[in-house]
Design a protein around this motif. Structure first.
Motif, mmCIF file in Angstrom:
data_model
loop_
_atom_site.group_PDB
_atom_site.id
_atom_site.type_symbol
_atom_site.label_atom_id
_atom_site.label_comp_id
_atom_site.label_asym_id
_atom_site.label_seq_id
_atom_site.Cartn_x
_atom_site.Cartn_y
_atom_site.Cartn_z
ATOM 1 N N LEU A 98 1.915 -6.015 5.955
ATOM 2 C CA LEU A 98 1.740 -4.747 5.252
ATOM 3 C C LEU A 98 3.098 -4.225 4.789
ATOM 4 O O LEU A 98 4.045 -4.108 5.573
ATOM 5 C CB LEU A 98 1.083 -3.722 6.173
ATOM 6 C CG LEU A 98 0.953 -2.307 5.608
ATOM 7 C CD1 LEU A 98 0.024 -2.289 4.400
ATOM 8 C CD2 LEU A 98 0.461 -1.341 6.684
ATOM 9 N N GLN B 129 0.826 -1.206 0.000
ATOM 10 C CA GLN B 129 0.000 0.000 0.000
ATOM 11 C C GLN B 129 0.863 1.260 0.000
ATOM 12 O O GLN B 129 1.985 1.262 0.501
ATOM 13 C CB GLN B 129 -0.943 0.037 1.206
ATOM 14 C CG GLN B 129 -2.064 -0.971 1.117
ATOM 15 C CD GLN B 129 -3.221 -0.692 2.072
ATOM 16 O OE1 GLN B 129 -4.351 -0.994 1.758
ATOM 17 N NE2 GLN B 129 -2.945 -0.140 3.231
ATOM 18 N N THR C 121 4.935 -1.006 2.829
ATOM 19 C CA THR C 121 4.880 0.368 2.330
ATOM 20 C C THR C 121 6.293 0.750 1.899
ATOM 21 O O THR C 121 7.195 -0.104 1.851
ATOM 22 C CB THR C 121 4.388 1.327 3.430
ATOM 23 O OG1 THR C 121 5.363 1.370 4.485
ATOM 24 C CG2 THR C 121 3.037 0.878 3.996
ATOM 25 N N ARG D 164 -6.818 -3.135 4.671
ATOM 26 C CA ARG D 164 -6.710 -4.113 5.762
ATOM 27 C C ARG D 164 -8.056 -4.523 6.355
ATOM 28 O O ARG D 164 -8.291 -5.723 6.560
ATOM 29 C CB ARG D 164 -5.771 -3.577 6.849
ATOM 30 C CG ARG D 164 -4.301 -3.586 6.425
ATOM 31 C CD ARG D 164 -3.399 -2.978 7.477
ATOM 32 N NE ARG D 164 -3.663 -1.545 7.620
ATOM 33 C CZ ARG D 164 -3.012 -0.767 8.490
ATOM 34 N NH1 ARG D 164 -2.092 -1.289 9.284
ATOM 35 N NH2 ARG D 164 -3.279 0.532 8.558
ATOM 36 N N ASP E 147 -7.167 2.135 2.678
ATOM 37 C CA ASP E 147 -6.540 1.090 3.495
ATOM 38 C C ASP E 147 -7.358 -0.193 3.359
ATOM 39 O O ASP E 147 -8.502 -0.267 3.809
ATOM 40 C CB ASP E 147 -6.488 1.542 4.947
ATOM 41 C CG ASP E 147 -5.669 0.597 5.821
ATOM 42 O OD1 ASP E 147 -5.266 -0.479 5.328
ATOM 43 O OD2 ASP E 147 -5.427 0.940 6.995
ATOM 44 N N GLN F 110 1.576 4.614 1.574
ATOM 45 C CA GLN F 110 1.352 5.144 2.915
ATOM 46 C C GLN F 110 0.677 6.517 2.884
ATOM 47 O O GLN F 110 -0.147 6.847 3.742
ATOM 48 C CB GLN F 110 2.680 5.246 3.668
ATOM 49 C CG GLN F 110 2.522 5.308 5.168
ATOM 50 C CD GLN F 110 3.795 4.893 5.882
ATOM 51 O OE1 GLN F 110 4.871 4.863 5.300
ATOM 52 N NE2 GLN F 110 3.682 4.587 7.154
ATOM 53 N N MET G 76 -2.999 5.954 2.364
ATOM 54 C CA MET G 76 -3.593 5.431 3.591
ATOM 55 C C MET G 76 -3.850 6.543 4.600
ATOM 56 O O MET G 76 -4.854 6.547 5.310
ATOM 57 C CB MET G 76 -2.669 4.382 4.223
ATOM 58 C CG MET G 76 -2.562 3.083 3.466
ATOM 59 S SD MET G 76 -1.216 2.055 4.113
ATOM 60 C CE MET G 76 -1.732 1.825 5.823
#
Length: 213
Positions: free
Chosen positions: A38, A8, A40, A22, A20, A10, A13
């Protein structure tokens, strides 16, 4: 339970809660290790060595906008390791990648026969609005797992949600170009001035790879 590596951006996010993935992965029952699942810009260098831990790698929307992530993923070393990962029966999901579309960059980290695919920026190409167009299903989509699991997708509901989403309205910002149909099944598309525009594609079942874009 499947173990998923999530890549992802950051910055995305931090600015957009919906960026995000998750919570969605957790809701669908996938296992995302809170300590290492995760990736980044801060730890993307670790992903290549960690690939054996995962069943799939999920590149979230605009993950490859980040230069650090893009440089690592587009390296020859990562490509070779990622190809071995996919050859072993593992999977990959790559979502919308706007910076790569704007910069005309291919998905060169995919295995060779698949690596020429690239996202095409529709605004840069034809000065179009993201809300314009249609979401059209091919015959292959009706029996494809992507559109049936974990829930069957009703495409008109998807279109309505896309066009009424308060934070960012639009059907699509780019489509996939240079998609050889000897290697890929087109599942969702629109029709543009240049013809069919693939929006969701999957490697054919005859391929040794499990990849969805």
């Amino acid at each position: 339970m499947y173990n998923v590596a999530l890549v992802q951006n950051q910055s995305e996010m931090s600015h957009y809660g919906y960026a995000d993935a998750r919570p969605m992965l957790k809701e669908f029952g996938y296992n995302l290790d809170p300590n290492s699942g995760l990736y980044t810009a801060q730890n993307i260098d670790d992903l290549e060595a960690d690939l054996d831990k995962y069943d799939a790698v999920y590149f979230a929307s605009n993950a490859l906008n980040d230069k650090n992530i893009r440089d690592v993923v587009l390296s020859e070393s990562f490509k070779n390791s990622f190809t071995d990962f996919l050859k072993s029966g593992k999977g990959c999901l790559i979502l919308h990648q706007l910076r790569m579309a704007q910069d005309d960059v291919t998905l060169s980290f995919l295995p060779d026969l698949l690596s020429g695919v690239k996202p095409k920026d529709r605004k840069k190409l034809h000065e179009e609005n993201a809300e314009d167009g249609e979401l059209l299903l091919t015959s292959a989509a009706s029996e494809h797992t992507t559109f049936l699991y974990p829930d069957s997708i009703v495409i008109q509901k998807v279109k309505k949600q896309c066009l009424t989403f308060k934070s960012l309205k639009g059907l699509y910002w780019h489509f996939w170009d240079n998609v050889p149909q000897t290697e890929w099944d087109i599942l969702l598309y629109d029709l543009g001035p240049e013809g069919q525009r693939p929006l969701v594609v999957s490697t054919k079942e005859s391929e040794p790879f499990r990849i969805v874009l």
